[in-house]
Design a protein around this motif. Structure first.
Motif, PDB file in Angstrom:
ATOM      1  N   ILE A  70     -12.000  -4.986  -8.124  1.00 27.72           N
ATOM      2  CA  ILE A  70     -11.744  -3.807  -9.227  1.00 27.72           C
ATOM      3  C   ILE A  70     -13.068  -3.311  -9.671  1.00 27.72           C
ATOM      4  CG2 ILE A  70     -11.082  -3.321 -11.447  1.00 27.72           C
ATOM      5  CD1 ILE A  70      -8.487  -5.246 -10.878  1.00 27.72           C
ATOM      6  N   ALA A 118      -6.192   0.016  -2.011  1.00 31.60           N
ATOM      7  CA  ALA A 118      -7.356  -0.207  -1.293  1.00 31.60           C
ATOM      8  C   ALA A 118      -8.089  -1.351  -1.859  1.00 31.60           C
ATOM      9  CB  ALA A 118      -8.221   1.206  -1.741  1.00 31.60           C
ATOM     10  N   ILE A 119      -7.789  -1.524  -3.232  1.00 35.46           N
ATOM     11  CA  ILE A 119      -8.352  -3.012  -3.766  1.00 35.46           C
ATOM     12  C   ILE A 119      -7.970  -4.272  -3.143  1.00 35.46           C
ATOM     13  CG2 ILE A 119      -8.237  -4.450  -5.896  1.00 35.46           C
ATOM     14  CD1 ILE A 119      -8.513  -1.693  -7.497  1.00 35.46           C
ATOM     15  N   ASP A 125      -5.136   3.792  -5.034  1.00 34.40           N
ATOM     16  CA  ASP A 125      -6.523   2.744  -5.373  1.00 34.40           C
ATOM     17  C   ASP A 125      -6.212   1.186  -5.490  1.00 34.40           C
ATOM     18  OD1 ASP A 125      -5.248   3.506  -7.351  1.00 34.40           O
ATOM     19  OD2 ASP A 125      -6.550   3.102  -8.683  1.00 34.40           O
ATOM     20  N   GLY A 171     -15.125  -1.270  -7.285  1.00 37.62           N
ATOM     21  CA  GLY A 171     -14.453   0.045  -6.675  1.00 37.62           C
ATOM     22  C   GLY A 171     -15.212   1.316  -7.230  1.00 37.62           C
ATOM     23  N   ARG A 172     -16.375   1.250  -7.763  1.00 38.96           N
ATOM     24  CA  ARG A 172     -17.239   2.399  -8.248  1.00 38.96           C
ATOM     25  C   ARG A 172     -17.752   2.931  -6.965  1.00 38.96           C
ATOM     26  NH1 ARG A 172     -20.018  -0.816 -12.529  1.00 38.96           N
ATOM     27  NH2 ARG A 172     -21.775   0.070 -11.350  1.00 38.96           N
ATOM     28  N   SER A 173     -17.972   4.309  -7.141  1.00 41.87           N
ATOM     29  CA  SER A 173     -18.641   4.631  -5.802  1.00 41.87           C
ATOM     30  C   SER A 173     -20.038   3.898  -5.457  1.00 41.87           C
ATOM     31  CB  SER A 173     -18.812   6.282  -5.890  1.00 41.87           C
ATOM     32  OG  SER A 173     -19.565   6.744  -6.996  1.00 41.87           O
ATOM     33  N   GLN A 222       0.726  -1.161   0.026  1.00 41.92           N
ATOM     34  CA  GLN A 222       0.082   0.082   0.169  1.00 41.92           C
ATOM     35  C   GLN A 222       0.680   1.363  -0.064  1.00 41.92           C
ATOM     36  OE1 GLN A 222      -2.351  -0.956   3.520  1.00 41.92           O
ATOM     37  NE2 GLN A 222      -4.193  -1.534   2.171  1.00 41.92           N
ATOM     38  N   ARG A 239      -0.918   5.773  -6.818  1.00 39.30           N
ATOM     39  CA  ARG A 239      -2.093   4.666  -7.160  1.00 39.30           C
ATOM     40  C   ARG A 239      -2.533   4.068  -5.826  1.00 39.30           C
ATOM     41  NH1 ARG A 239      -2.753   2.156 -11.941  1.00 39.30           N
ATOM     42  NH2 ARG A 239      -4.545   1.744 -11.015  1.00 39.30           N
ATOM     43  N   GLU A 297       0.905   4.251  -2.910  1.00 34.82           N
ATOM     44  CA  GLU A 297       0.834   5.350  -2.757  1.00 34.82           C
ATOM     45  C   GLU A 297       1.800   6.411  -3.274  1.00 34.82           C
ATOM     46  OE1 GLU A 297      -0.248   6.583   1.245  1.00 34.82           O
ATOM     47  OE2 GLU A 297      -1.372   4.552   1.590  1.00 34.82           O
TER      48      GLU A 297
END
Length: 198
Positions: free
Chosen positions: A156, A140-141, A137, A159-161, A127, A135, A131
């Motif tokens: 993946i 987070a994935i 994200d 990951g959409r809101s 992570q 990236r 960062e």
């Protein structure tokens, strides 16, 4: 069409007729490309699936074993070829004990996984590196995969809101959530947090 591609084209046509999920068709497609290539390399002049015989199956398995391919992979490939044989009416050959996996020398592979989960330190290091690369994200994935037991594609797509909000709401209300996108075969499944199942 060149004779070189006739067998592969016929196998791909049958692949389409056999149907199943996109991933299964993709996997069979790879097997059929490999089978057609091995038949060319071993100088078997077959041009369609109807010409496949026991000696062709034997030569294919021998070549794959000699190439160091894992027994589980060869087992899967033979399943694909047997599906073709059954589809074209050659059930006798597909089910012939003389051409069973055991008779062809394919060792029975284990389905037990060998992968170990990443440690907390390894995840944190990944992570931090993500960062630094701009990236976050990606980190987070990875955390979502670990926390909910998601496959990579599921995480993946989640990951959409709007999906994240739905997952959060379901986890809060029920303690488990429905994953719909990126699942195997497009089948919805329930996922539970690593702690507190529902």
């Amino acid at each position: 069409m060149s004779k070189k591609t006739e067998l592969q084209a016929d196998l791909q046509r049958i692949n389409y007729l056999l149907g199943r999920s996109h991933k299964t068709q993709e996997s069979r497609s790879g097997t059929f490309r490999t089978f057609a290539r091995v038949m060319r390399e071993t100088n078997f002049g077959i041009h369609c699936a109807a010409q496949i015989g026991g000696k062709h199956l034997q030569a294919f398995v021998e070549r794959r074993l000699a190439s160091g391919i894992a027994s589980r992979t060869i087992d899967k490939e033979m399943g694909h070829l047997r599906a073709v044989l059954r589809h074209i009416g050659k059930q006798g050959l597909a089910d012939n004990p003389a051409y069973s996996n055991r008779a062809l020398g394919i060792a029975q592979g284990s389905r037990k996984g060998t992968k170990e989960p990443l440690s907390d330190a390894e995840i944190r290091a990944f992570q931090e590196r993500a960062e630094r690369l701009g990236r976050p994200d990606m980190g987070a994935i990875l955390e979502m995969q670990r926390a909910l037991g998601l496959r990579e594609l599921e995480a993946i797509r989640a990951g959409r809101s709007d999906t994240l909000l739905r997952l959060h709401r379901e986890l809060t209300e029920r303690g488990c959530a429905s994953v719909m996108e990126g699942t195997k075969g497009g089948r919805m499944r329930q996922v539970h947090p690593a702690v507190d199942g529902c």
